[in-house]
Design an enzyme around this catalytic site. Structure first.
Site: not given
Length: 323
Positions: A83-85, A87, A123
């Site tokens: 999960p990349c929220q 970043f 990502n």
């Protein structure tokens, strides 16, 4: 046959690209010598969708933090778009050290335990630059400490035949003993660089009958009255790739960076993408099934990695392992 484990699998964008054997935009993406033996995600609806589309050895809905690596099968290739929220470049004020940002450590843990020949992590672009690149260095260092030579590249899905400008950093880790024998990994060439697939491949016609996809007159007026410094009404050119679609496709606004469609300039008719169009923008074939409501389907689509992009990454990995 390469055994594949998929962490943070979502609805299966990565896995479709890994396995191959599908068609998109009148092109066939050949099957890879890969067998999906395990897939895991925390989102039940995404897992439901995954089960509709893949014959996987074991598919589980679970928090990876609570999964014992011993319950995960041995594998040759391990994938994970953690999960990349935290970043994201869209909201740089989010804490980059929160639990979601640290989920890469869970992938490192599994890689360290299972020792696959190759791992692939994905990502958002923002991960490379946050805190002057220190976070990215930390991620690479963790994988390297686990015994892998890492290679990374910022890839634009549009360069690979996806009708969307979507930049993602791809990290490929080669187990050190294999790297010493085979040398450096090279990312796939860009077959569509300078010849991008237009949005029209996903949206063959602007006007549709369903009223629910159109924005109200009130929403249009609100957009027109918004502050001049706001990004708004980002109507897409059908002759170019779409801007990046996100996980909140169901709540797309005219007062945001969300891409929308301008159906009629004179009547000021705007609409959002249908789920089918959104899936095509992500390069899913039309026969891919999404479980749940339209809202949950939109979220799954927006969170996915374009299958076509990942097909090329997997193809490069297979050729590397076979050389």
């Amino acid at each position: 046959m390469n055994k594949v484990v998929s962490l943070f699998c979502g609805c299966g964008g990565v896995d479709l690209g890994t396995i191959g054997g599908f068609q998109f935009n009148k092109k066939t993406y050949e099957k890879h010598p890969c067998e999906l033996v395990y897939a895991c995600d925390i989102d039940q609806k995404a897992v439901d969708s995954h089960k509709l589309n893949f014959d996987t050895g074991k598919t589980v809905c679970a928090d990876i933090c609570e999964v014992d690596a011993k319950d995960i099968p041995d594998c040759d290739i391990l994938t994970g778009g953690f999960p990349c929220q935290s970043f994201s470049t869209v909201n740089p004020t989010k804490d980059p050290f929160d639990d979601r940002a640290n989920l890469y450590k869970q992938m490192v843990r599994v890689v360290q335990e299972k020792k696959p020949k190759v791992f692939v992590a994905e990502n958002v672009k923002g991960m490379m630059t946050l805190h002057k690149g220190e976070i990215f260095k930390r991620v690479l260092s963790a994988f390297e400490t686990a015994g892998y030579k890492t290679f990374y590249s910022l890839l634009n899905a549009a360069d690979y035949g996806v009708p969307q400008k979507r930049e993602r950093v791809i990290i490929v880790g080669i187990r050190e003993d294999i790297w010493k024998k085979k040398g450096n990994f090279v990312f796939p060439e860009k077959p569509n660089e300078g010849n991008w697939v237009p949005l029209s491949a996903a949206v063959p016609k602007l006007a549709i009958e369903e009223n629910k996809y159109y924005f109200s007159e009130r929403a249009v007026q609100g957009m027109k009255n918004a502050k001049k410094n706001m990004k708004r009404g980002l109507a897409q050119n059908l002759n170019e790739p779409c801007l990046t679609v996100t996980s909140h496709l169901a709540k797309v606004s005219l007062n945001s960076r969300d891409p929308v469609l301008l159906v009629d300039p004179q009547k000021e008719l705007y609409r959002r993408f249908t789920p089918l169009e959104a899936a095509r923008i992500q390069s899913f074939p039309d026969d891919f099934k999404f479980a749940g409501t339209e809202t949950t389907a939109y979220r799954q689509i927006g969170n996915a990695i374009p299958p076509v992009l990942f097909w090329y990454v997997t193809d490069a990995i297979i050729k590397y392992l076979e050389k």
